[in-house]
Scaffold this motif. Structure first.
Motif, short mmCIF file in Angstrom:
data_model
loop_
_atom_site.label_atom_id
_atom_site.label_comp_id
_atom_site.label_asym_id
_atom_site.label_seq_id
_atom_site.Cartn_x
_atom_site.Cartn_y
_atom_site.Cartn_z
N ASN A 146 35.38 38.40 46.92
CA ASN A 146 35.59 36.96 46.81
C ASN A 146 37.07 36.72 46.51
OD1 ASN A 146 35.38 34.18 46.41
ND2 ASN A 146 33.48 34.34 45.24
N SER A 147 37.62 35.71 47.13
CA SER A 147 39.05 35.44 46.92
C SER A 147 39.29 34.52 45.73
CB SER A 147 39.64 34.79 48.18
OG SER A 147 39.02 33.54 48.45
N ASN A 148 38.22 34.02 45.13
CA ASN A 148 38.35 33.07 44.03
C ASN A 148 37.96 33.73 42.70
OD1 ASN A 148 38.49 30.87 42.35
ND2 ASN A 148 36.77 29.77 43.28
N PRO A 149 38.92 34.02 41.83
CA PRO A 149 38.59 34.67 40.55
C PRO A 149 37.92 33.73 39.56
CG PRO A 149 40.93 34.14 40.62
CD PRO A 149 40.37 33.79 41.98
N ALA A 150 38.03 32.42 39.79
CA ALA A 150 37.48 31.44 38.84
C ALA A 150 36.03 31.10 39.16
CB ALA A 150 38.34 30.18 38.86
N THR A 151 35.20 32.13 39.30
CA THR A 151 33.78 31.93 39.60
C THR A 151 32.94 32.84 38.72
OG1 THR A 151 33.73 33.66 41.28
CG2 THR A 151 34.29 31.44 42.03
N ILE A 152 31.67 32.47 38.56
CA ILE A 152 30.74 33.32 37.83
C ILE A 152 30.52 34.62 38.60
CG2 ILE A 152 28.38 33.49 36.91
CD1 ILE A 152 28.38 30.43 36.78
N MET A 153 30.52 34.50 39.91
CA MET A 153 30.23 35.62 40.79
C MET A 153 31.15 36.82 40.56
SD MET A 153 30.23 35.63 44.95
CE MET A 153 28.98 34.39 45.13
N THR A 154 32.40 36.56 40.22
CA THR A 154 33.37 37.64 40.09
C THR A 154 33.39 38.26 38.69
OG1 THR A 154 35.06 35.93 39.78
CG2 THR A 154 34.88 36.91 41.96
N ASP A 155 32.44 37.89 37.84
CA ASP A 155 32.31 38.54 36.54
C ASP A 155 31.97 40.02 36.76
OD1 ASP A 155 30.57 39.48 34.13
OD2 ASP A 155 31.61 37.69 33.40
N LYS A 156 32.53 40.88 35.97
CA LYS A 156 32.38 42.33 36.18
C LYS A 156 30.94 42.81 36.04
CE LYS A 156 33.69 43.45 31.38
NZ LYS A 156 32.37 43.96 30.96
N ASP A 157 30.08 42.00 35.39
CA ASP A 157 28.68 42.40 35.20
C ASP A 157 27.77 41.96 36.34
OD1 ASP A 157 29.25 43.57 32.72
OD2 ASP A 157 29.07 41.63 31.69
N ILE A 158 28.28 41.14 37.24
CA ILE A 158 27.44 40.62 38.33
C ILE A 158 27.22 41.66 39.42
CG2 ILE A 158 27.26 38.85 40.13
CD1 ILE A 158 26.83 37.83 37.27
N ALA A 159 28.27 42.41 39.75
CA ALA A 159 28.17 43.42 40.81
C ALA A 159 28.69 44.76 40.28
CB ALA A 159 28.97 42.99 42.03
N ASP A 160 28.34 45.82 40.98
CA ASP A 160 28.80 47.15 40.58
C ASP A 160 30.30 47.31 40.83
OD1 ASP A 160 26.19 48.61 39.91
OD2 ASP A 160 25.75 47.75 41.86
N GLU A 161 30.76 46.72 41.94
CA GLU A 161 32.19 46.72 42.25
C GLU A 161 32.58 45.32 42.68
OE1 GLU A 161 34.29 49.12 41.80
OE2 GLU A 161 32.86 50.74 41.38
N VAL A 162 33.66 44.79 42.12
CA VAL A 162 34.12 43.44 42.45
C VAL A 162 35.53 43.52 43.02
CG1 VAL A 162 34.67 41.15 41.57
CG2 VAL A 162 32.69 42.39 40.65
N TYR A 163 35.71 42.92 44.19
CA TYR A 163 37.03 42.87 44.82
C TYR A 163 37.47 41.41 44.92
CZ TYR A 163 36.57 47.75 46.26
OH TYR A 163 36.42 49.12 46.27
#
Length: 222
Positions: free
Chosen positions: A48-65
């Motif tokens: 995701n290109s937007n860091p200001a989201t719930i989705m990019t929280d480190k606990d949501i996915a195993d790897e976040v880019y």
């Protein structure tokens, strides 16, 4: 629906920044999708290109880019993470567009990565105005009279045939969608609109393709 055991690692495409025409609910939907996949024991990679989201929280996915939502960036992530599937349907228009673009390059097939939740052909049928119209006609579903044109003269002729008001919809995949409702029967307004779009598109070296269709829900006039 039974779990597909062959799916072990999924790359989820986020929706990027919140923009007009693409609301914030895709962040919530994508977040829930990541959680559901992890509950099933599937490894989840998120871009995701937007860091200001719930989705990019480190606990949501195993790897976040947090990377630009581009074909090149997606290719690099696929080469590194080697997912077997991509889930593009919870990233809004951005996710669908990106999935279409990378599928058309043949990269996914080359690296044995499949789209899940939909297919490239299904996305294309929904996004391409002409293909969508043809699909509806095949199943007997009524749709508004429409025609794809690339010059003012053909547009004026078709608008005169079906009657005003009509809607102009820019459909070139390289340009953000543009819609304009024409209330008046004076061809001058269509010509003015088309010339404005044409002049701006030519500056970007992109050809003009416009879909014109009958506006059935417009009862006002100027």
């Amino acid at each position: 629906m039974p779990k597909i055991e062959s799916i072990k690692k999924v790359l989820v495409i986020g929706s990027g920044p919140i923009v007009i025409g693409q609301a914030a609910e895709f962040d919530y939907a994508g977040t829930q999708a990541c959680r559901s996949l992890k509950e099933e024991g599937i490894e989840v990679v998120l871009v995701n290109s937007n860091p200001a989201t719930i989705m990019t929280d480190k606990d949501i996915a195993d790897e976040v880019y947090i990377e630009p939502l581009t074909v090149e960036a997606l290719k690099q992530i696929i080469l590194k993470e080697k997912p077997d599937s991509i889930l593009p349907t919870l990233g809004g228009q951005a996710g669908l567009n990106l999935a279409m673009e990378i599928a058309e390059t043949g990269f996914l097939e080359e690296h044995n990565v499949k789209l899940i939740g939909t297919t490239a052909l299904t996305i294309k049928k929904a996004e391409d105005r002409l293909m969508f119209k043809e699909t509806m006609e095949k199943i007997g579903e009524p749709c508004a009279p429409s025609l794809v044109v690339n010059n003012v003269e053909d547009g004026e002729a078709f608008a005169a045939k079906i009657g005003y008001p009509v809607v102009l919809h820019h459909i070139h995949k390289s340009v953000k969608q543009v819609r304009c409702i024409l209330w008046t029967c004076a061809g001058f307004w269509m010509e003015l609109y088309c010339e404005y779009i044409l002049s701006n598109i030519l500056k970007s070296l992109i050809s003009l393709i416009i879909n014109i269709f009958k506006c059935r829900y417009c009862n006002l006039a100027v």
